[in-house]
Design a protein around this motif. Structure first.
Motif, short mmCIF file in Angstrom:
data_model
loop_
_atom_site.label_atom_id
_atom_site.label_comp_id
_atom_site.label_asym_id
_atom_site.label_seq_id
_atom_site.Cartn_x
_atom_site.Cartn_y
_atom_site.Cartn_z
N HIS A 126 0.78 -1.24 0.00
CA HIS A 126 0.00 0.00 0.00
C HIS A 126 0.81 1.30 0.00
O HIS A 126 0.28 2.33 -0.42
N TYR A 127 2.06 1.25 0.46
CA TYR A 127 2.73 2.52 0.74
C TYR A 127 4.17 2.59 0.26
O TYR A 127 4.99 3.32 0.81
N ALA A 128 4.51 1.86 -0.79
CA ALA A 128 5.92 1.75 -1.19
C ALA A 128 6.56 3.12 -1.44
O ALA A 128 7.64 3.42 -0.94
N LYS A 129 5.91 3.93 -2.23
CA LYS A 129 6.51 5.23 -2.58
C LYS A 129 6.61 6.15 -1.36
O LYS A 129 7.55 6.93 -1.23
N GLN A 130 5.66 6.04 -0.45
CA GLN A 130 5.66 6.93 0.72
C GLN A 130 6.74 6.58 1.74
O GLN A 130 7.27 7.46 2.42
N VAL A 131 7.09 5.28 1.87
CA VAL A 131 7.99 4.89 2.96
C VAL A 131 9.32 4.34 2.49
O VAL A 131 10.16 3.94 3.32
N ALA A 132 9.57 4.31 1.18
CA ALA A 132 10.83 3.74 0.69
C ALA A 132 12.04 4.44 1.30
O ALA A 132 13.03 3.78 1.65
N ALA A 133 12.00 5.75 1.42
CA ALA A 133 13.14 6.49 1.97
C ALA A 133 13.41 6.10 3.42
O ALA A 133 14.56 6.17 3.88
N GLU A 134 12.38 5.67 4.14
CA GLU A 134 12.56 5.26 5.53
C GLU A 134 13.05 3.81 5.63
O GLU A 134 13.70 3.44 6.61
N ILE A 135 12.74 3.00 4.63
CA ILE A 135 13.16 1.60 4.64
C ILE A 135 14.58 1.44 4.11
O ILE A 135 15.32 0.55 4.57
#
Length: 444
Positions: A126-135
């Protein structure tokens, strides 16, 4: 609601997240003769009734609210993964779900692998683009192959650039010195090195697969899918005599078939999409899981899950060691070097199991507006459409029952399943897409 009740309620749906279909089989088995006699009137699923669905939804919503009430970065009873699964299952609270994921990422590497999987799976879905920088800065600290692969797929989904691919490959080699022996990482490496749209354009001739006997005298289900699994596929049945099953009017029997997991993860990952490749079918049964319902499922197994002898339906065979060559021996020669079709074999080596061919009692209205509507995604199985009455949950129409009847029509319940991706079109598979190949296969 108390925390203990929240945990118990979460477990009702989290069972899918934890094990996929592996806890779904009951003791009841169905012979071909019994299946031939069944009608839709024989099946009732209380969960499919308005009252049953409303009660289950209410409990699932409560687990979400309990998780949303937690302070940021705090989850002493590990209820967030189950709540996130429920958010995806019910298709609700997506904005607040992003907050839960971001909060969980703060302490992700302090948690065990199962917890990490739940959080990273939702991030991917659901949120790949939103949280990629955090992962991305966490990737080198994820030490288990499955969870590492999921995190890598999150990054790849958000950014498909050469630089991102090289970063993932370099990190994988640093974290896992023997990555070449780990099936999930082998598949990840293949994906990182390939343009998947270009790969599928080089797919071998479909007619070769449709005409191949696999093992003579066994019925075969062919489930045709798109590369984008969030589209309906199509299932047809080849009878034991090599002819494709037809309807009473002479047209080829076919049903819509969804091979899309709710996670939409690749097939080598637990609870990911049904892997592409060859399965064996070893009979029909009834699931104890209410979301699958009482309609008979077909039990399919992948290599490694089934021994070589069991896969071949010949227990007299002494060869029980799975190798690339053993798997390829079941395939037509033109398909043996096509690596995407070995996904089922890699999935078996990765420990995936019991991906059933089943029906559904899930309210399809949860997914209204999705590309696969009115289908309902699974935990990695293959799902045929079913319609239930809202008053008592009685089965009204079932593509699943029709499929099981077509497969067992000759009195056989042992055979094969072929899951094959046709192309990268962004539309449901139609019979017209495969009709010419089916006719050509029958003519051979």
């Amino acid at each position: 609601m108390s925390v203990s009740r929240a945990l118990n309620t979460g477990a009702i749906l989290l069972v899918l997240l934890a094990t996929g279909c592996s806890v779904l089989k009951g003791e009841k088995r169905h012979s071909p003769a019994e299946i031939a006699a069944y009608s839709t009137a024989d099946f009732v699923a209380p969960i499919a009734s308005s009252d049953g669905e409303r009660a289950a939804r209410s409990e699932a919503m409560q687990t979400i609210q309990d998780a949303l009430a937690l302070p940021a970065g705090v989850d002493p009873n590990n209820i967030v993964p189950g709540a996130l699964w429920n958010i995806g299952f019910l298709n609700v609270e997506k904005t607040r779900g992003l907050q839960l994921v971001r909060s969980a990422l703060l302490t992700l590497t302090d948690k065990d692998a199962a917890y990490q999987r739940g959080i990273l799976t939702t991030a991917y879905t659901h949120y790949a683009k939103q949280v990629a920088a955090e992962i991305q800065p966490l990737l080198a600290r994820i030490a288990t192959p499955r969870e590492f692969a999921i995190a890598a797929y999150v990054l790849l989904l958000a950014d498909d650039s050469i630089g991102q691919r090289e970063f993932i490959k370099a990190t994988m080699r640093n974290v896992f010195s023997e990555w070449q022996t780990e099936p999930r990482l082998i598949r990840l490496q293949q994906v990182l090195n390939a343009d998947m749209r270009a790969v599928i354009s080089q797919r071998p001739p479909l007619v070769d697969l449709l005409a191949h006997p696999i093992r003579s005298g066994k019925p075969v289900i062919f489930s045709f899918q798109r590369q984008d699994r969030q589209r309906f596929g199509l299932a047809v049945v080849r009878a034991a005599n090599g002819k494709f099953v037809r309807n009473a009017d002479g047209t080829f029997f076919n049903v819509a078939h969804l091979a899309n997991a709710i996670t939409n993860l690749p097939g080598t990952i637990t609870n990911g999409n049904t892997p592409q490749g060859l399965f064996t079918i070893i009979g029909a049964g009834t699931a104890t899981n209410k979301w699958i319902g009482p309609t008979p499922f077909l039990e399919s197994q992948i290599p490694v899950e089934a021994s070589v002898a069991a896969f071949e339906h010949d227990e007299s065979k002494s060869q029980n060691t799975w190798t690339d060559e053993a798997y390829e021996a079941f395939l037509p020669e033109t398909w043996r070097s096509y690596w995407p079709f070995k996904e089922a074999y890699l999935a078996g080596k990765a420990g995936r199991n019991e991906m059933l061919i089943h029906g559904t009692t899930i309210n399809s209205d949860y997914y209204r507006g999705e590309t696969y509507y009115p289908g309902t995604p699974s935990a990695g199985c293959l799902v045929a459409m079913e319609y239930w009455s809202k008053d008592e949950g009685r089965l009204l129409k079932s593509d699943q029952l029709a499929l099981v009847k077509a497969f067992t029509r000759d009195g056989l319940d042992r055979g094969y399943l072929v899951v094959v991706e046709l192309d990268d079109k962004l539309e449901a598979v139609k019979l017209e897409d495969v009709l010419r190949d089916i006719a050509a296969a029958e003519a051979r």
